[in-house]
Scaffold this motif. Structure first.
Motif, mmCIF file in Angstrom:
data_model
loop_
_atom_site.group_PDB
_atom_site.id
_atom_site.type_symbol
_atom_site.label_atom_id
_atom_site.label_comp_id
_atom_site.label_asym_id
_atom_site.label_seq_id
_atom_site.Cartn_x
_atom_site.Cartn_y
_atom_site.Cartn_z
ATOM 1 N N VAL A 1 9.481 0.128 5.879
ATOM 2 C CA VAL A 1 8.543 0.777 5.578
ATOM 3 C C VAL A 1 7.835 0.798 4.035
ATOM 4 C CG1 VAL A 1 7.424 3.216 5.347
ATOM 5 C CG2 VAL A 1 8.792 2.603 7.175
ATOM 6 N N PHE A 2 8.858 0.708 3.129
ATOM 7 C CA PHE A 2 8.678 0.603 1.745
ATOM 8 C C PHE A 2 8.977 -1.034 1.285
ATOM 9 C CE2 PHE A 2 8.732 5.251 1.712
ATOM 10 C CZ PHE A 2 7.784 5.517 0.993
ATOM 11 N N ARG A 3 9.304 -1.797 2.119
ATOM 12 C CA ARG A 3 9.632 -3.175 1.834
ATOM 13 C C ARG A 3 10.919 -3.256 0.962
ATOM 14 N NH1 ARG A 3 5.597 -7.167 -1.020
ATOM 15 N NH2 ARG A 3 6.403 -6.183 -2.721
ATOM 16 N N THR A 4 11.870 -2.506 1.052
ATOM 17 C CA THR A 4 12.811 -2.476 0.005
ATOM 18 C C THR A 4 14.243 -2.919 0.724
ATOM 19 O OG1 THR A 4 13.258 -0.216 0.398
ATOM 20 C CG2 THR A 4 11.671 -0.896 -1.439
ATOM 21 N N GLN B 1 13.629 7.587 -6.050
ATOM 22 C CA GLN B 1 13.483 6.086 -6.304
ATOM 23 C C GLN B 1 14.477 5.178 -5.546
ATOM 24 O OE1 GLN B 1 10.561 4.360 -6.692
ATOM 25 N NE2 GLN B 1 11.465 2.545 -6.561
ATOM 26 N N ILE B 2 15.640 5.721 -6.120
ATOM 27 C CA ILE B 2 16.983 5.083 -5.678
ATOM 28 C C ILE B 2 17.193 5.062 -4.081
ATOM 29 C CG2 ILE B 2 19.529 5.031 -5.897
ATOM 30 C CD1 ILE B 2 19.036 5.779 -8.898
ATOM 31 N N ILE B 3 16.863 6.235 -3.743
ATOM 32 C CA ILE B 3 16.991 6.287 -2.275
ATOM 33 C C ILE B 3 16.026 5.442 -1.540
ATOM 34 C CG2 ILE B 3 16.325 8.015 -0.310
ATOM 35 C CD1 ILE B 3 17.488 10.377 -2.194
ATOM 36 N N LEU B 4 14.850 5.265 -1.987
ATOM 37 C CA LEU B 4 13.768 4.603 -1.460
ATOM 38 C C LEU B 4 14.338 2.998 -1.598
ATOM 39 C CD1 LEU B 4 10.390 6.071 -2.639
ATOM 40 C CD2 LEU B 4 11.489 6.020 -0.231
ATOM 41 N N ILE B 5 14.809 2.451 -2.665
ATOM 42 C CA ILE B 5 15.388 1.298 -2.783
ATOM 43 C C ILE B 5 16.393 0.997 -1.717
ATOM 44 C CG2 ILE B 5 16.663 -0.476 -4.330
ATOM 45 C CD1 ILE B 5 15.299 0.933 -6.587
ATOM 46 N N TYR B 6 17.252 1.833 -1.399
ATOM 47 C CA TYR B 6 18.417 1.659 -0.654
ATOM 48 C C TYR B 6 17.933 1.990 0.995
ATOM 49 C CZ TYR B 6 21.382 0.478 -4.699
ATOM 50 O OH TYR B 6 21.866 -0.208 -5.616
ATOM 51 N N PHE B 7 17.157 2.918 1.068
ATOM 52 C CA PHE B 7 16.818 3.390 2.548
ATOM 53 C C PHE B 7 15.507 3.062 2.911
ATOM 54 C CE2 PHE B 7 20.525 5.407 0.591
ATOM 55 C CZ PHE B 7 21.414 5.213 1.622
ATOM 56 N N VAL C 1 0.805 -1.179 0.007
ATOM 57 C CA VAL C 1 0.043 -0.179 -0.102
ATOM 58 C C VAL C 1 0.821 1.172 0.150
ATOM 59 C CG1 VAL C 1 -1.656 1.380 1.516
ATOM 60 C CG2 VAL C 1 -1.937 -1.226 1.183
ATOM 61 N N ILE C 2 1.908 1.296 0.752
ATOM 62 C CA ILE C 2 2.788 2.401 0.769
ATOM 63 C C ILE C 2 3.710 2.613 -0.602
ATOM 64 C CG2 ILE C 2 5.014 3.400 1.912
ATOM 65 C CD1 ILE C 2 2.645 3.486 4.038
ATOM 66 N N GLN C 3 3.968 1.552 -1.028
ATOM 67 C CA GLN C 3 4.538 1.759 -2.452
ATOM 68 C C GLN C 3 3.580 2.168 -3.418
ATOM 69 O OE1 GLN C 3 5.917 -2.448 -3.256
ATOM 70 N NE2 GLN C 3 8.006 -2.080 -2.489
ATOM 71 N N MET C 4 2.240 1.727 -3.367
ATOM 72 C CA MET C 4 1.239 2.292 -4.310
ATOM 73 C C MET C 4 0.964 3.606 -3.959
ATOM 74 S SD MET C 4 -0.636 1.667 -6.848
ATOM 75 C CE MET C 4 -0.830 -0.113 -6.866
#
Length: 868
Positions: free
Chosen positions: A827-830, A817-823, A691-694
C-alpha cells in the motif's frame, strides 16, 4: 401634565405606533455565511482554481488521492475557521443578552412598576434614582439629578439636570445609556430605540471594517505564490515537452516534425504537460496554510480567554500583534475606574493614609467617621455600598462601616455641583452641622480645627493648608474639605471647625504601569486620551510612564483642532497625551495615523468611543463598557486592564511568528518538490513518491506541522521587537534565504540519493529498499527542518519544552513513519530496513540541521541577525 403614567391600553397603542425600545442588532453571520466567507481566503482561491482545472481538463487521468487531499485541506480549514468564529460570536451574543437584561422603574396606572428597558414605550414616565441607567432619551419633568454623560461625550464632569417647564433645553434633556449619579427625578420618554442618540450611534457601526494586515499580507503572498506556481508550471511543462519531443528524438528535425504532426501523440504529451503544470501549481501552493492560520488563531483565542481577553473576530488577534500606535482611554483602563480616598490630612498637618492610621486617635477617628457617614448619600447594604455619587461611595469605603450608635438627621442639603458642597444637621446628643465640599466654599470660613485628641484649637496655618491643596490639585487629585458648624447655616457659613482635608483619586492601576512599559518597549506609540484638564492629564501621564522626556507632547483638544493634518502628522511620533479630548478627536487621530500606513489600535468603553473602535484596525472594548462599544470592537478586555491589552498584542505577535515558522517549513518542502519536478524529467526521475505516500506527506506538512506550530509559546522577547509595518510582506529576507537555501539543499540531497551508485550500495543495490528509504528520507527532512524553522537561534532547543504539543506531534510522526516503513507493505510501497540502513537514512535527513546551522552562523558573522 399627567404624572400618573400610561395605562396598559396606552402602552400597547404607543408600542404599535412608535415601536419598541430595542436597539437594532447587527445581523450575526450564520455558520454557512462564515463558511462561504472562509472560502474567499486568497490561498484557498488558488487551490479552488487548481481543483477546477483538474476536474474539467484532466478527468481521464484523475489523481483521486491528491484531489481528495486538496478538498480535505480546503474543507477542514474553512470548517475550523467558521466554527471558531461562530462559537466566538455565540459567546459574545450571550454576553450581550446578559447585559441587556437591565430593568428600570416606570409609572403605569398610577403605580411604580419595574420592567425591562426594551419594554419602555414613548410617553412612559420613568422614575430615575441614584445608580440607574437612563433607558431612553427624554426630559426631566419633576425633580433634579446629577448625570454621568461620559459614555456619550467623554466628559468626566457630572451634568446637572432639572425640570424646566415649557421648553426642552440641555438643562432638562437626558439621554439613553447615561447613569444617574445622585438625587431623584421623573423623566418623560420622548425618543426610543434606534431614534435615540445611543441608537443612532449603534446604527452607524453596521458597516464593514477595514481589511486586517494579515488579510492584506496573505493577498500579497497569494499573488507571489501564484506567480511562482505559474512560472514553475510553464517551465516544467516546457522542459517535459522539450524532453519528449526534442531530446527523445535525438535532436533529429525529421523525427521532431513527425511527432509534432502526429496529433494523437502530441495531444497525449500536451495533456501530460498540463497534468504536470497543475501538479506544480498545487505543490507550490502551501495548501496547509489556511488550515494552520485557523488552528493558530482558534487555539490562541482559547488561551487569551484565560487571560481575560475575549476575541470576537479571529483576525483581530493577529491585527493586535501588528499595532504601531495605540490610542487609549484613561478611566477604567489606565486607572481603576473608581475614586478612592488616598489620604486624610488633619488640621494639625498630620497625614493618614487609611482608617487604621486614625485608630491611634479615637476622638479624631470618631469625628472623621461621623462627618463622612452622616453627610453622605451612600449607604451600606449587605456589605455593599449603594446609592450616592462616586465621591460619596469613595468616602464611605474609607471608613468601612457605620458606628453602632444611631444618629438622627435633622436637615439635609444634598450635594449640588453648582453650590459645590453638601451639609447635614445631626443630633447625636448635641446638634451639629456636618459640611463637605470644595476648598473655596468651606476653608475661608474655618476659624478652628480639631486636634488629634478631639479638642478645638484656633486655625492659624490656613495658608499652609491652601498651598498643600493647590499642590495636590496639580497632581490630578480631587480635594474635599470636611468641617463642622454649631448650627444649620443654609447657603452661608461662619465660624466653622476644620475636620480635615480628604484627597480622592482614581488611582493608576499598578498593572497599567507595567503594561504601558511593555507596550512602549514593543515600539508601539501609546497616546492617552482623557477628558481631564491639562494639569491632571499631565500628572497622570507622568505617573503612568507616558510623559518621560522633554520631547513628549501634551495637547488639549482645542490645541489639537487648531492644527492642520500635516502639522499633526509631524508631531504624532511625540504626541503622548490629549487632554479635554472629544469623541471627534479619536476618529480624527485614527484616520491621520492610518494615512501614515500605521496599524491603529483603539481602546474605549463608551457609546462615544464606538465609531473610533470601528474605524481602528483593531478595537479593544472594555468588559464593563457599553454594549455599543463592545459591538464595534474586535476584542473585549474582560477585566478592563491595560496589561491585558499588552497580552493581546503579545499573543498577536506570537501568532504571526507561528504563521511565518509554518510557511518556512512548508515552502521549504514545496521548493524541494518543485526543484525535483523540474530537474526530474531530464535525469530519469518521474515520480519518486507514490500517491498514497504523497497523501501521508501532505498530512504531515499541512495538518500535523500546522497543529505543532499553532501552540508556540508567547515569549516576552517578542515585545522587545519593533512592530511590523502594515505593508510588510509575510515572507521577509530571512525567511526567503532559509526557504531557498534549505529547499535547494534538500532537493539536491534527494536527487543524489536516487541517482548516485554510492547510495544504492548502502541500500543493498535494490530499488525497493532504496525507494522505501527515500520515503523515510523525505519525511525526516521535513521533521528536522521543523526544528530549524522554530527558531532563529543557534540553539534549536530554546523554549522547546514550552510547546509540548510540538514535541508530541513530532514524536507521533516519527513513530508512524517507522511503522509505515516496516509494515506499510504494498500500500505504501515500503519494505523493512535494517537498523543500520534506518540510521543512515535518518542521519542523511538530519544533515539539514548542520547545513542550516552554517547558514545562521554565516548571517551572524555578517551582522545579520534576523528571524521571523
Amino acid at each position: 401634565m399627567n404624572k400618573t403614567g400610561l395605562t396598559e391600553k396606552e402602552v400597547l397603542k404607543n408600542r404599535e405606533k412608535y415601536g419598541t425600545n430595542a436597539l437594532a442588532k447587527q445581523k450575526a453571520n450564520g455558520f454557512f455565511k462564515l463558511f462561504i466567507d472562509a472560502l474567499g481566503d486568497p490561498i484557498i482561491k488558488i487551490l479552488l482554481i487548481a481543483l477546477a482545472i483538474k476536474i474539467v481538463f484532466l478527468f481521464k487521468d484523475f489523481d483521486w488521492y491528491e484531489t481528495i487531499g486538496i478538498v480535505i485541506a480546503i474543507l477542514f480549514a474553512s470548517f475550523i475557521s467558521s466554527i471558531s468564529e461562530y462559537g466566538s460570536e455565540k459567546a459574545f451574543k450571550k454576553l450581550q443578552e446578559d447585559a441587556s437584561k437591565i430593568k428600570c422603574k416606570v409609572k403605569r396606572n398610577g403605580q411604580i412598576k419595574e420592567i425591562y428597558v426594551e419594554e419602555v414605550v414613548k410617553n412612559d414616565i420613568v422614575l430615575l434614582e441614584t445608580g440607574d441607567k437612563i433607558p431612553a432619551d427624554g426630559m426631566i419633568i419633576e425633580g433634579d439629578i446629577s448625570v454621568d454623560e461620559s459614555s456619550l461625550n467623554g466628559e468626566s464632569k457630572e451634568a446637572y439636570k432639572e425640570a424646566v417647564h415649557g421648553i426642552v433645553t440641555n438643562k432638562n434633556k437626558v439621554f439613553r445609556g447615561t447613569t444617574v449619579y445622585s438625587k431623584r427625578a421623573l423623566m418623560l420618554v420622548e425618543t426610543i430605540g434606534n431614534d435615540t442618540v445611543y441608537g443612532k450611534m449603534n446604527l452607524e457601526l453596521h458597516n464593514d471594517s477595514p481589511d486586517s494586515p494579515l488579510k492584506l499580507r496573505l493577498r500579497k503572498l497569494a499573488i507571489i505564490i501564484s506567480r511562482i506556481g505559474y512560472i514553475g508550471a510553464l517551465l516544467v511543462s516546457l522542459s517535459y515537452l522539450f524532453s519528449v519531443i526534442v531530446i527523445n528524438n535525438g535532436f533529429d528535425p525529421d523525427k521532431i516534425m513527425q511527432t509534432i504532426t502526429n496529433f494523437p501523440v502530441l495531444f497525449g504529451y500536451l495533456l501530460y504537460a498540463m497534468t504536470l503544470s497543475v501538479t506544480i501549481i498545487v505543490v507550490a501552493v502551501p495548501e496547509g496554510l489556511p488550515m494552520m492560520i485557523t488552528l493558530v488563531l482558534s487555539s490562541n483565542m482559547k488561551r487569551m480567554l484565560k487571560n481575560n481577553v475575549l476575541v470576537r473576530k479571529l483576525v483581530g488577534i493577529e491585527t493586535a500583534g501588528s499595532v504601531n500606535i495605540l490610542f487609549t482611554d484613561k478611566t477604567g483602563t489606565l486607572t481603576k475606574g473608581k475614586l478612592e480616598v488616598t489620604e486624610f490630612l488633619s488640621g494639625s498637618m498630620k497625614h493618614y493614609y487609611n482608617e487604621a492610621d486614625l485608630f491611634s486617635y479615637p476622638k479624631l477617628h470618631t469625628i472623621v467617621s461621623t462627618s463622612i457617614l452622616y453627610n453622605n448619600a451612600s449607604t451600606y447594604s449587605n456589605d455593599k455600598i449603594i446609592g450616592g455619587n462616586i465621591t460619596d461611595r469613595a468616602l464611605l469605603a474609607f471608613v468601612k462601616k457605620e458606628p453602632i450608635k444611631p444618629v438622627q438627621k435633622l436637615k439635609i442639603t444634598p450635594f449640588d455641583s453648582k453650590a459645590k458642597y453638601a451639609s447635614t444637621m445631626i443630633d447625636n446628643g448635641n446638634k451639629v452641622t456636618l459640611i463637605k465640599g470644595a476648598m473655596e466654599k468651606i476653608l475661608p470660613y474655618c476659624t478652628q480645627y480639631y486636634t488629634e485628641e478631639g479638642f478645638k484649637r484656633p486655625l492659624a496655618n490656613k495658608k499652609t493648608i491652601e498651598n498643600y491643596i493647590n499642590d495636590r490639585a496639580g497632581e490630578g487629585i480631587r480635594i474635599l474639605v470636611l468641617a463642622t458648624g454649631d448650627s444649620y447655616y443654609g447657603n452661608t457659613f461662619k465660624n466653622l471647625t476644620l475636620v480635615g482635608i480628604i484627597s480622592i483619586k482614581d488611582d493608576i492601576r499598578k498593572e497599567a504601569i507595567e503594561g504601558v512599559k511593555l507596550v512602549e518597549e514593543a515600539g508601539i506609540k501609546t497616546v492617552m486620551l482623557t477628558g481631564d484638564n491639562k494639569n491632571t492629564a499631565a500628572a497622570i501621564g507622568k505617573e503612568v510612564g507616558l510623559l518621560t522626556s522633554s520631547k513628549d507632547i501634551l495637547l488639549t483638544s482645542d490645541e489639537l483642532n487648531q492644527m492642520t493634518e500635516e502639522e499633526i502628522k509631524k508631531i504624532l511620533p511625540h504626541l503622548k497625551v490629549v487632554a479635554r479630548s472629544l469623541p471627534s478627536d479619536k476618529t480624527k487621530l485614527i484616520k491621520i495615523a492610518q494615512s501614515l500606513d500605521l496599524v491603529v489600535g483603539m481602546t474605549g468603553d463608551g457609546v462615544n468611543d464606538a465609531p473610533a473602535l470601528k474605524n481602528a484596525d483593531v478595537g479593544f472594548a472594555m468588559g464593563s463598557g457599553t454594549e455599543v462599544a463592545k459591538e464595534a470592537s474586535d476584542i473585549v478586555i474582560l477585566d478592563d486592564n491595560f496589561l491585558s491589552i499588552s497580552k493581546a498584542i503579545l499573543f498577536g505577535r506570537t501568532i504571526f511568528k507561528s504563521i511565518r515558522k509554518f510557511i518556512i517549513c512548508q515552502l521549504t518542502v514545496n521548493m524541494c518538490a518543485i526543484f525535483l519536478s523540474f530537474i526530474g524529467p531530464f535525469i530519469g526521475i518521474d515520480t519518486p513518491v507514490t500517491v498514497i505516500q504523497m497523501l501521508w506527506i501532505n498530512m504531515v506538512m499541512d495538518t500535523l506541522t500546522g497543529l505543532a506550530f499553532a501552540f508556540e509559546p508567547a515569549l516576552l522577547d517578542y515585545m522587545k521587537e519593533k512592530p511590523k509595518k502594515k505593508n510588510e510582506s509575510i515572507i521577509n529576507r530571512y525567511m526567503f534565504g532559509e526557504i531557498f537555501f534549505t529547499g535547494i539543499y534538500s532537493a539536491i540531497l534527494c536527487i543524489l540519493f536516487l541517482k548516485l551508485p554510492f547510495f544504492h550500495a548502502l541500500f543493498r543495490n535494490d530499488t525497493k529498499y532504496l525507494m522505501s528509504a527515500f520515503f523515510g528520507l523525505f519525511i525526516f527532512i521535513d521533521i528536522f527542518n521543523s526544528f530549524n524553522a522554530r527558531t532563529h537561534r543557534l540553539n534549536l532547543f530554546a523554549n522547546i519544552f514550552k510547546n509540548k504539543v510540538f514535541l508530541a506531534i513530532v514524536t507521533f510522526i516519527v513513530i508512524v513513519q517507522i511503522i509505515l516503513i516496516y509494515f506499510g507493505g504494498s500500500v505504501f510501497r515500503t519494505v523493512g530496513l535494517t537498523f543500520k540502513e534506518l540510521q543512515i537514512m535518518i542521519l542523511l535527513a538530519a544533515s539539514v540541521i548542520p547545513i542550516d546551522f552554517m547558514r545562521k552562523l554565516f548571517l551572524r558573522k555578517k551582522g545579520i541577525i534576523g528571524g521571523v
